[in-house]
Write an enzyme that holds these catalytic residues in place. Structure first.
Site, PDB file in Angstrom:
ATOM      1  N   CYS A 115      32.464 -57.889 -27.574  1.00 52.61           N
ATOM      2  CA  CYS A 115      31.886 -56.940 -26.626  1.00 52.61           C
ATOM      3  C   CYS A 115      32.691 -56.866 -25.340  1.00 52.61           C
ATOM      4  O   CYS A 115      32.718 -55.839 -24.679  1.00 52.61           O
ATOM      5  CB  CYS A 115      30.446 -57.331 -26.299  1.00 52.61           C
ATOM      6  SG  CYS A 115      30.281 -59.041 -25.755  1.00 52.61           S
ATOM      7  N   GLU A 129      22.208 -57.532 -24.602  1.00 51.41           N
ATOM      8  CA  GLU A 129      23.640 -57.747 -24.381  1.00 51.41           C
ATOM      9  C   GLU A 129      24.382 -56.819 -25.329  1.00 51.41           C
ATOM     10  O   GLU A 129      24.465 -57.088 -26.531  1.00 51.41           O
ATOM     11  CB  GLU A 129      23.988 -59.221 -24.633  1.00 51.41           C
ATOM     12  CG  GLU A 129      23.303 -60.177 -23.669  1.00 51.41           C
ATOM     13  CD  GLU A 129      24.062 -60.325 -22.368  1.00 51.41           C
ATOM     14  OE1 GLU A 129      25.296 -60.131 -22.372  1.00 51.41           O
ATOM     15  OE2 GLU A 129      23.432 -60.610 -21.336  1.00 51.41           O
TER      16      GLU A 129
END
Lengths: 485, 492
Positions: free
Chosen positions: A251, A213
């Site tokens: 993110c 991720e």
């Protein structure tokens, strides 16, 4: 080294515990999920305290982004667990008489979760939910950049869970490297693409599958709107997602905005207004702003702005306080595309706005750059929506909002290309930590004689018909009514 | 129809990094142009592949005979027919596969709608193996095309006739702007692996699997690895022995003479039952392949001298050669090894510690059949595990406790032919899966798409934070309608 030996012994114990089968039953898995819920409930105050100390996060932000989100996810997993654990029947052709086929989910074994610093509780426990629901033993390595959170997880979490199956290992990159040298059944890593390459290379040694991720520059495409209400909401959501999700250190935070040049003044005004509304006249005084994580990242962000060609493009904010690791919500207009701020993931409260002649040009702009974790598009035009969907690629694509995909249990959360591989959340978490085993059960009663040698033409013909599911042809050949061609 | 395939004539170092990089640029341009994404293109390419397979069945069988002495029937059944089925399934289902999947949304994100959209990954690399050179090359390519990608296929140089035929036919039948075949060996593969692919599918052994994954790591390229392992067969005593033996024999020697990733590698049975099993195996083996199996046309040969030496080394190891109880004959000139059975070889022998991939079948005996679980679980997880039993309880314990890519009870290898089952390994036997829709999925990116409206925005998620907002937030995040109502009315 003594600590290395300790680590390897621990892992061997965990493997044996896994092999004993204790983690496989539904009741064990439920008990672990309940344990997570209890941890979140009983330790809420300490979690808020740790996040405030490590990141200056406001408790409500902490609840919204970490504790609350986790609570929702654990409850969802508890509700769905039986369904997730059940085998799924697979369709078989008619010719496969007296045969059953199904896909049986089973745990992988011993898995490693490497978490990161911006949502240290959320990004540690969200993967844990999936790993435990899937029946695995887990080692969690929280980030050393958030020491209070790391300590809380290491000391308190195992007391709410089965300490033989869940271990938290604190430490820095040396510890991380040592962990990566071991053989895992899966690794889920959240962090930067640079470290991700090291993780993947280490995993390759042991043929360990991974979920990565990562991040990327998540753009916002800002189309024009006819109604001012929609414009207000859009501006509010964008400014919030940039400056209030851990001060842009996320993110899936907004990285930069693309807007048509004739509307720039209007949007700029709207965003400045919303920054005031969210953080007050003096954002530094606002308690709703998380800090920059540490001096290293503060310096990194400061250097992005120090480039004179970039500095001149600041149109709002720019105030920095190194001692308090505070950076004011800052907007820039058209910094050079080759500057670091437009090449690297910003991960901070600096918002470049890039103007384009036509908003359609934004498609080409984005597609010529690495695929991001998310693309956000604010538009009311269906045709534009379809073009973006067909012509861009990203982990996820959100229309008229930002970040919210993180909360959706039914959507896969993950990247593509440089923004990552694999996905989790909801059932995708369970699946990513499971092996879906194909199981076929046959009867010993019936067999087709043409399966076996010695071979001849007729057997070949029969097999051809069988594979074509040409049942009539099969019958005819057997009855001698159809000749082999 | 298609353009000339990008092969460099002789597989030599002329296909180097520069050539690979240039080819990549061309394929990326082709992909970016959008050609491969349309339903029409995908269907047309799949149809070309079908015609290729139908028109050249004989040529394919001939190439397989040349490379592997594969019996014609095996070629038709395991390669050509299976490929045709795979293509036909894709042709039939593609429209459905390409549809977005609606995802339910909850109160937490109300009002919103969401779906999961399958999109191609981009330019993908398929590295194939030598034992089923057509099937293992084209089956992944079917998935890659169906998912809308541009594809490069690198067939195995160990099956040179098949590799050359694939290069020639793909060049003639397929759209060369987006589909290429690169022939070659280590140098060419290395040049290919240096490029940044959107996915790599590798079928082969663990050692090279690690190399592929390490190369992929540099570019954060996801991989599908179809490897192997020691696929065990556990044989209980309460079975129809004749049928079971036939099925074991077919899975072992009827599949390229044991050179298949899902071939039974070794058998575990009780000490008591072993003699009966061995007798039955011998009897059926003779029925299928005759008394002199080396002369039977129904057995593939060993692919090359390397593997022939490898296998004879396994057989001739000190404590192992004495355990041969059937077969053992070999003919180096023809690269043939007869079906061979061994009984109770030492656990630490070479033959029990590497994937055999050949016509040697060790049988291990145990006191209780349950002991087989430990034997299997103490090794690497295999690609497949097989059990022959009529004891339902034992069967379910096996399913529960034995981890492998796939399990088959009362047969061998057959799960390969079921497109509704994912075909892939776990642990050292591989990662990822394909076949049927799983092929389409493995070469797709499942993009989460969410649509939100502007009304009904809860400004509770925004600062400045107040007590009411906290209550509402808690209620909203929990997704409980009741809690939201309560919070709205000031109670919680």
């Amino acid at each position: 080294m003594e600590t290395t030996v300790l680590l390897e012994d621990d892992l061997e114990d965990m493997r044996m515990y896994y092999r004993s089968g204790k983690t496989r039953g539904e009741s064990w898995r439920r008990s672990q999920l309940q344990g997570l819920l209890l941890f979140l409930k009983k330790k809420e105050g300490e979690i808020f305290e740790a996040l405030a100390q490590d990141l200056g996060k406001h408790p409500i932000e902490a609840y919204r982004d970490e504790v609350g989100s986790l609570t929702k996810s654990v409850n969802y997993a508890l509700n769905c667990l039986s369904e997730w654990m059940s085998s799924k029947k697979a369709k078989l052709p008619l010719i496969a008489i007296l045969t059953t086929a199904e896909i049986v989910p089973e745990p992988l074994g011993l898995v490693l979760v490497i978490s990161t610093w911006n949502f240290p509780i959320g990004l540690s426990l969200e993967p844990l939910i999936g790993a435990l629901a899937a029946g695995n033993c887990v080692v969690l390595k929280p980030s050393e950049l958030t020491p209070k959170c790391s300590f809380l997880l290491a000391t308190a979490l195992p007391t709410f869970l089965d300490g033989k199956a869940v271990k938290v290992v604190e430490g820095d990159s040396t510890t991380g490297e040592r962990l990566l040298r071991q053989k895992w059944d899966k690794i889920l890593f959240t962090g930067s693409s640079r470290i991700a390459r090291e993780v993947l290379a280490a995993a390759a040694e042991h043929l360990t599958p991974v979920v990565l991720e990562l991040g990327g520059k998540c753009p916002v495409i800002l189309d024009s709107f006819s109604r001012s209400w929609d414009k207000e909401v859009a501006a509010q959501r964008i400014t919030w997602a940039k400056f209030n999700a851990c001060a842009g250190q996320a993110c899936i935070a907004v990285d930069y905005v693309l807007v048509e040049e004739r509307f720039i003044d209007e949007w700029l005004e709207l965003m400045k207004t919303w920054i005031k509304k969210l953080f007050g006249e003096n954002p530094k005084q606002s308690c709703c702003n998380a800090r920059i994580i540490n001096k290293h990242h503060f310096t990194r962000l400061r250097m992005l702005l120090e480039d004179p060609k970039v500095q001149s493009r600041v149109v709002h904010g720019g105030d920095m306080d190194e001692d308090n690791l505070y950076i004011e919500p800052t907007i820039l207009l058209n910094p050079p595309l080759q500057s670091a701020i437009m090449m690297d993931e910003i991960f901070g409260p600096l918002l470049p706005i890039i103007t384009v002649k036509n908003i359609e040009d934004s498609i080409q702009f984005i597609s010529s750059r690495p695929k991001p974790l998310a693309i956000y598009v604010f538009t009311e035009r269906e045709s534009f929506r379809q073009r973006i969907q067909a012509e861009t690629s990203s982990g996820s694509l959100i229309f008229n909002d930002v970040i919210i995909q993180y909360l959706a249990d039914t959507l896969p959360f993950g990247g593509i290309g440089e923004s990552g591989m694999g996905k989790y959340h909801g059932k995708f978490s369970f699946d990513t930590f499971s092996h879906h085993k194909a199981v076929v059960r046959r009867s010993l009663l019936v067999d087709f004689w043409f399966r076996f040698p010695p071979w001849n033409e007729q057997k070949l013909q029969l097999l051809r018909s069988a594979y074509d599911y040409d049942y009539l042809g099969l019958l005819l050949i057997v009855l001698g009514l159809k000749r082999s061609s | 129809m298609g353009r000339e395939t990008q092969t460099e004539g002789k597989p030599s170092a002329s296909f180097d990094t520069v050539a690979a990089s240039a080819m990549m640029k061309e394929l990326q341009a082709a992909y970016c142009s959008g050609t491969t994404r349309s339903y029409g293109w995908r269907i047309s390419q799949l149809k070309c592949l079908l015609r290729l397979t139908e028109d050249h069945g004989e040529d394919i069988a001939q190439a397989l005979r040349s490379d592997l002495s594969k019996p014609e029937l095996e070629s038709y059944v395991y390669e050509i027919s299976m490929l045709k089925n795979s293509i036909n399934l894709a042709l039939k289902e593609l429209k459905k596969w390409m549809l977005p999947e609606k995802a339910k949304t909850s109160l937490t994100t109300f009002p919103s709608s969401a779906e999961i959209v399958s999109e191609p990954l981009g330019v993908v690399l398929v590295i194939s193996a030598w034992n089923y050179p057509f099937l293992l090359s084209l089956d992944p390519v079917i998935g890659a095309i169906a998912a809308g990608n541009a594809v490069v296929l690198k067939p195995s140089e160990i099956a040179p006739a098949s590799s050359a035929l694939l290069a020639k036919l793909m060049g003639e039948y397929m759209d060369g702007s987006a589909i290429r075949v690169v022939e070659g060996a280590v140098a060419e593969t290395t040049a290919l692996l240096e490029q940044k692919w959107d996915k790599i599918c590798y079928t082969g052994n663990c050692r090279v699997g690690r190399i592929v994954m390490a190369a992929a790591a540099k570019h954060l390229t996801p991989v599908l690895l179809e490897l192997g392992g020691k696929c065990p067969v556990v044989v209980d005593s309460n079975i129809n022995l004749k049928v079971s033996c036939r099925r074991i024999i077919m899975g072992k020697w009827g599949c390229n003479n044991g050179q298949a990733c899902i071939s039974p590698d070794y058998i575990v049975t009780t000490k008591e039952y072993a003699p009966k099993l061995i007798d039955a195996l011998k009897k059926e083996l003779e029925r299928f392949f005759g008394r002199d199996a080396l002369e039977s046309p129904d057995l593939s040969r060993i692919v090359n001298t390397n593997h022939f030496s490898r296998l004879t080394k396994l057989l001739d190891e000190d404590k192992v050669s004495v355990k041969v109880i059937y077969g053992g004959e070999r003919d180096q000139s023809k690269l043939k090894i007869a079906p061979t059975i061994l009984l109770d070889v030492p656990r630490d022998s070479l033959i029990m510690n590497e994937e055999i991939f050949g016509p040697l079948l060790p049988i291990l005996t145990v006191d209780k059949l349950e002991d087989s679980f430990d034997i299997i679980n103490s090794g690497m997880k295999p690609l497949a595990a097989y059990l022959f039993t009529s004891d339902n309880k034992f069967r379910e314990r096996f399913v529960r406790n034995v981890s492998a890519g796939g399990l088959v009870v009362n047969d061998t290898a057959i799960h390969l032919a079921v497109p509704s089952l994912p075909f892939g390994g776990v642990g050292d036997s591989g990662m990822g899966a394909y076949h049927g829709k799983f092929s389409f999925d493995t070469f797709s990116h499942k993009k989460a798409v969410m649509y939100r409206g502007f009304i009904g925005d809860a400004d509770i998620r925004y600062p400045p934070y107040t007590k009411t907002k906290v209550r509402l937030l808690q209620a909203l995040v929990s997704g409980s309608f009741l809690a939201i109502i309560r919070a709205l009315f000031g109670r919680s």
